[in-house]
Enzyme design. Structure first.
Site, PDB file in Angstrom:
ATOM      1  N   LYS A   1       0.823  -1.215   0.000  1.00 23.78           N
ATOM      2  CA  LYS A   1       0.000   0.000   0.000  1.00 23.78           C
ATOM      3  C   LYS A   1       0.857   1.265   0.000  1.00 23.78           C
ATOM      4  CE  LYS A   1      -1.687   1.550   4.093  1.00 23.78           C
ATOM      5  NZ  LYS A   1      -1.394   2.965   4.355  1.00 23.78           N
ATOM      6  N   ASN A   2       1.868   1.284   0.862  1.00 23.42           N
ATOM      7  CA  ASN A   2       2.638   2.523   1.016  1.00 23.42           C
ATOM      8  C   ASN A   2       3.588   2.800  -0.141  1.00 23.42           C
ATOM      9  OD1 ASN A   2       1.292   2.969   3.339  1.00 23.42           O
ATOM     10  ND2 ASN A   2       3.001   2.547   4.730  1.00 23.42           N
TER      11      ASN A   2
ATOM     12  N   ARG B   1      -4.370  10.714   5.094  1.00 22.54           N
ATOM     13  CA  ARG B   1      -3.288  11.697   5.065  1.00 22.54           C
ATOM     14  C   ARG B   1      -2.434  11.625   3.805  1.00 22.54           C
ATOM     15  NH1 ARG B   1      -0.304  14.228   8.781  1.00 22.54           N
ATOM     16  NH2 ARG B   1       1.495  13.486   7.626  1.00 22.54           N
TER      17      ARG B   1
ATOM     18  N   CYS C   1      -4.441  12.637  13.785  1.00 22.59           N
ATOM     19  CA  CYS C   1      -5.017  11.306  13.597  1.00 22.59           C
ATOM     20  C   CYS C   1      -4.761  10.490  14.849  1.00 22.59           C
ATOM     21  CB  CYS C   1      -4.468  10.627  12.372  1.00 22.59           C
ATOM     22  SG  CYS C   1      -2.765  10.159  12.562  1.00 22.59           S
TER      23      CYS C   1
ATOM     24  N   ARG D   1       0.584  14.687  13.304  1.00 15.45           N
ATOM     25  CA  ARG D   1       1.511  14.352  12.215  1.00 15.45           C
ATOM     26  C   ARG D   1       1.631  15.565  11.307  1.00 15.45           C
ATOM     27  NH1 ARG D   1      -0.282   8.450  10.159  1.00 15.45           N
ATOM     28  NH2 ARG D   1       1.591   8.610   8.871  1.00 15.45           N
TER      29      ARG D   1
ATOM     30  N   ASP E   1       5.522   0.735  11.971  1.00 16.36           N
ATOM     31  CA  ASP E   1       4.300   0.059  11.531  1.00 16.36           C
ATOM     32  C   ASP E   1       4.219  -1.401  11.994  1.00 16.36           C
ATOM     33  OD1 ASP E   1       3.474   2.351  10.336  1.00 16.36           O
ATOM     34  OD2 ASP E   1       3.716   1.688   8.280  1.00 16.36           O
TER      35      ASP E   1
ATOM     36  N   ILE F   1       9.395   7.243  16.437  1.00 14.28           N
ATOM     37  CA  ILE F   1       8.845   7.929  15.250  1.00 14.28           C
ATOM     38  C   ILE F   1       7.479   8.531  15.545  1.00 14.28           C
ATOM     39  CG2 ILE F   1       8.233   7.629  12.818  1.00 14.28           C
ATOM     40  CD1 ILE F   1      10.597   5.885  12.616  1.00 14.28           C
TER      41      ILE F   1
ATOM     42  N   ARG G   1      -8.309  -0.660   5.438  1.00 10.74           N
ATOM     43  CA  ARG G   1      -7.550   0.395   4.756  1.00 10.74           C
ATOM     44  C   ARG G   1      -6.219  -0.159   4.235  1.00 10.74           C
ATOM     45  NH1 ARG G   1      -6.397   5.360   8.249  1.00 10.74           N
ATOM     46  NH2 ARG G   1      -5.203   5.663   6.353  1.00 10.74           N
TER      47      ARG G   1
HETATM   48  C1  UD1 Z   1       4.781   6.820   6.259  1.00 12.06           C
HETATM   49  C2  UD1 Z   1       3.851   5.624   6.231  1.00 12.06           C
HETATM   50  C3  UD1 Z   1       3.458   5.218   7.649  1.00 12.06           C
HETATM   51  C4  UD1 Z   1       4.711   4.978   8.486  1.00 12.06           C
HETATM   52  C5  UD1 Z   1       5.630   6.185   8.412  1.00 12.06           C
HETATM   53  C6  UD1 Z   1       6.959   5.954   9.108  1.00 12.06           C
HETATM   54  C7  UD1 Z   1       2.636   5.951   4.171  1.00 12.06           C
HETATM   55  C8  UD1 Z   1       1.356   6.277   3.493  1.00 12.06           C
HETATM   56  N1  UD1 Z   1       2.650   6.010   5.494  1.00 12.06           N
HETATM   57  O1  UD1 Z   1       4.061   7.909   6.835  1.00 12.06           O
HETATM   58  O2  UD1 Z   1       2.694   4.021   7.553  1.00 12.06           O
HETATM   59  O3  UD1 Z   1       4.324   4.768   9.828  1.00 12.06           O
HETATM   60  O4  UD1 Z   1       5.932   6.498   7.041  1.00 12.06           O
HETATM   61  O5  UD1 Z   1       7.618   4.870   8.556  1.00 12.06           O
HETATM   62  O6  UD1 Z   1       3.610   5.595   3.534  1.00 12.06           O
HETATM   63  N2  UD1 Z   1       7.267  14.526  10.262  1.00 12.06           N
HETATM   64  C9  UD1 Z   1       7.394  15.869  10.550  1.00 12.06           C
HETATM   65  N3  UD1 Z   1       7.069  16.771   9.566  1.00 12.06           N
HETATM   66  C10 UD1 Z   1       6.651  16.380   8.326  1.00 12.06           C
HETATM   67  C11 UD1 Z   1       6.541  15.001   8.043  1.00 12.06           C
HETATM   68  C12 UD1 Z   1       6.862  14.101   9.036  1.00 12.06           C
HETATM   69  O7  UD1 Z   1       7.779  16.262  11.647  1.00 12.06           O
HETATM   70  O8  UD1 Z   1       6.384  17.246   7.482  1.00 12.06           O
HETATM   71  C13 UD1 Z   1       7.616  13.551  11.300  1.00 12.06           C
HETATM   72  C14 UD1 Z   1       6.470  12.631  11.691  1.00 12.06           C
HETATM   73  O9  UD1 Z   1       5.639  13.221  12.657  1.00 12.06           O
HETATM   74  C15 UD1 Z   1       7.210  11.424  12.210  1.00 12.06           C
HETATM   75  C16 UD1 Z   1       8.456  11.360  11.311  1.00 12.06           C
HETATM   76  O10 UD1 Z   1       8.593  12.662  10.768  1.00 12.06           O
HETATM   77  O11 UD1 Z   1       7.628  11.618  13.532  1.00 12.06           O
HETATM   78  C17 UD1 Z   1       8.387  10.356  10.201  1.00 12.06           C
HETATM   79  O12 UD1 Z   1       7.163  10.506   9.500  1.00 12.06           O
HETATM   80  P1  UD1 Z   1       7.053  10.195   7.928  1.00 12.06           P
HETATM   81  O13 UD1 Z   1       8.189   9.311   7.538  1.00 12.06           O
HETATM   82  O14 UD1 Z   1       6.866  11.460   7.190  1.00 12.06           O
HETATM   83  O15 UD1 Z   1       5.710   9.378   7.873  1.00 12.06           O
HETATM   84  P2  UD1 Z   1       4.631   9.376   6.719  1.00 12.06           P
HETATM   85  O16 UD1 Z   1       5.292   9.555   5.393  1.00 12.06           O
HETATM   86  O17 UD1 Z   1       3.510  10.286   7.085  1.00 12.06           O
END
Ligand code: UD1
Length: 417
Positions: free
Chosen positions: A22-23, A92, A116, A121, A304, A326, A396
């Site tokens: 999915k991701n 998201r 969420c 996030r 995850d 994370i 999902r």
């Molecule tokens: C993706 C995955 C999710 C997984 C996560 C971490 C998808 C659709 N989702 O989520 O399942 O749990 O990676 O492996 O692929 N952060 C910030 N600012 C930002 C973006 C992120 O501070 O603009 C922080 C987040 O709060 C978190 C960390 O960075 O603490 C990592 O998040 P991120 O890798 O961005 O997760 P997602 O891409 O949202």
């Protein structure tokens, strides 16, 4: 609302197959917006999140067809630059259209994703990346408004590793003029898949698999076709299910190299693993040993799989500590596991898990996608019946999880209210 009724105390055995990731598919779908014409993604499961993304792409003007695991996306013209609240609030990952819209249309209006169930996030890193490429960003009435007549290559230095921000930056930079460097890029396998797809479309990205990516902007991209990688989180969930059993379970159609950190922890817990090219057999231990886990960006232990591994530790012979660096708030499921008579105490963002002899079935509620998977695993091994409500979360991200696990010997019934 559907719920699962699980008859517990089941021993799993046999072979289970993993679906497409999915991701990896979500950003690949968004990337298809960058090329006028029809792109094809193969090995695509039937998941609610992918339907939500398809809905969003159609809203933007693309034609999306899904047929027996094949998704075709024709984005000849984009007719809207807006990702509306109704869709972004459902998922998201809708933020993935920001980079492509900005790169192809010069403008994007994307609803701000809310909080969420796994905590706040933010999307600040996504926005900083777009700004670095020359976009003007404003936030108006709950929407991110980004404008750039032409994106210009630049250095993007991420202070934190982010899968989503790295992918969005890539999708914007491929059509920017000049060279972009992404420093401290995330290197999850899903990022690699996005890079491979974009390069197939004619992008010029180097540095695959590293934290430093270089993108030479090109004038335009062309459609491409590609197989999607197997879902390492689904594979990991099934491996933990095997570890909770007393007989061998084989997980097929996975990439063992994507699962190293989990495999190391499963071995430490006493499992014997037989690893082949695209399959892993887990031989569960007589007694599960306690193992501490710290979630980290790839290749570290994935957040995850944190909840699923915690379920394994609830039955370990001793105490383990599970920390999520994370998403520190990703422990909503702990109260539910304790309803099944697990012994978990939270100390800030660390779960202290004291192993118990057995779990006891009860009524519980799913709070998010991975938490739901963890509760399913717990229900399978608990004594008696477990009912899990709000299982829409699990649909999902898992393709008919109950059917797959039932083929291994679980007894999970879906009840539609
Ligand atoms: C993706 C995955 C999710 C997984 C996560 C971490 C998808 C659709 N989702 O989520 O399942 O749990 O990676 O492996 O692929 N952060 C910030 N600012 C930002 C973006 C992120 O501070 O603009 C922080 C987040 O709060 C978190 C960390 O960075 O603490 C990592 O998040 P991120 O890798 O961005 O997760 P997602 O891409 O949202």
């Amino acid at each position: 609302m559907d719920r699962f009724i699980i008859e517990g105390n089941r021993d799993l055995a046999g072979t289970i197959s993993v679906s497409g990731a999915k991701n990896a598919i979500l950003p690949a779908m968004a990337a298809c917006l960058l090329a006028p014409g029809k792109s094809v993604l193969r090995n695509v499961p039937n998941l609610i999140d992918l339907k939500t993304m398809a809905h969003l792409l159609r809203f933007l003007g693309a034609h999306v067809d899904f047929n027996s695991g094949e998704l075709s996306i024709a984005a000849a013209t984009i007719t809207s630059n807006e990702a509306p609240y109704e869709l972004v609030s459902k998922m998201r990952a809708s933020i993935y259209v920001l980079g492509p819209l900005l790169a192809r249309q010069g403008e994007a209006l994307v609803s701000f994703p809310g909080g969420c169930a796994i905590g706040t996030r933010p999307v600040d890193l996504h926005l900083k990346a777009m700004e670095a490429l020359g976009a003007r960003i404003s936030v108006e009435h709950g929407y991110i408004h980004a404008i750039a007549e032409k994106l210009i290559g630049a250095d993007i230095h991420f202070e934190k590793s982010s899968v989503g921000a790295t992918i969005n930056a890539l999708m914007a930079a491929v059509l920017a003029s000049g060279t972009t460097r992404i420093i401290n890029a995330a290197r999850e396998p899903e990022v690699d898949t996005t890079i491979e797809l974009l390069n197939k479309m004619g992008a010029r990205i180097s540095g695959l698999g590293t934290t430093s990516l270089t993108i030479e902007g090109v004038e335009k991209l062309v459609p491409a076709a590609m197989d999607m990688i197997p879902d390492r989180i689904e594979a990991g969930t099934f491996l933990v299910a095997g570890a909770l059993s007393t007989q061998p379970v084989t997980v097929e159609n996975c990439v063992p190299g994507h699962l190293d950190s989990l495999l190391e922890k499963l071995r430490a817990a006493g499992c014997e693993l037989d690893i082949r090219d695209t399959g892993i057999t887990v031989n569960p231990p007589q007694k599960i040993k306690p193992v501490d886990v710290l979630t980290l960006p790839y290749p570290g232990f994935p957040t995850d799989l944190q909840a699923q591994f915690t379920v394994l530790m609830t039955l370990a012979d001793g105490v383990s500590f599970i920390e999520d660096t994370i998403f520190p708030d990703r422990f909503m499921y702990v109260a539910e596991l304790n309803r099944l008579q697990a012994d978990i105490r939270m100390e800030r963002n660390v779960a202290r898990v004291r192993g118990v002899a057995s779990l006891s079935g009860a009524e519980v509620m799913a709070s998010d996608l991975r938490a739901s998977a963890a509760l399913v695993l717990a229900g399978i091994v608990a004594q008696g019946q477990t009912t899990i409500s709000r299982i829409y979360h699990i649909d999902r991200g898992y393709d008919h999880i109950e059917e797959k696990l039932n083929r291994l010997g679980a007894r999970i019934k879906r009840e539609t209210a």
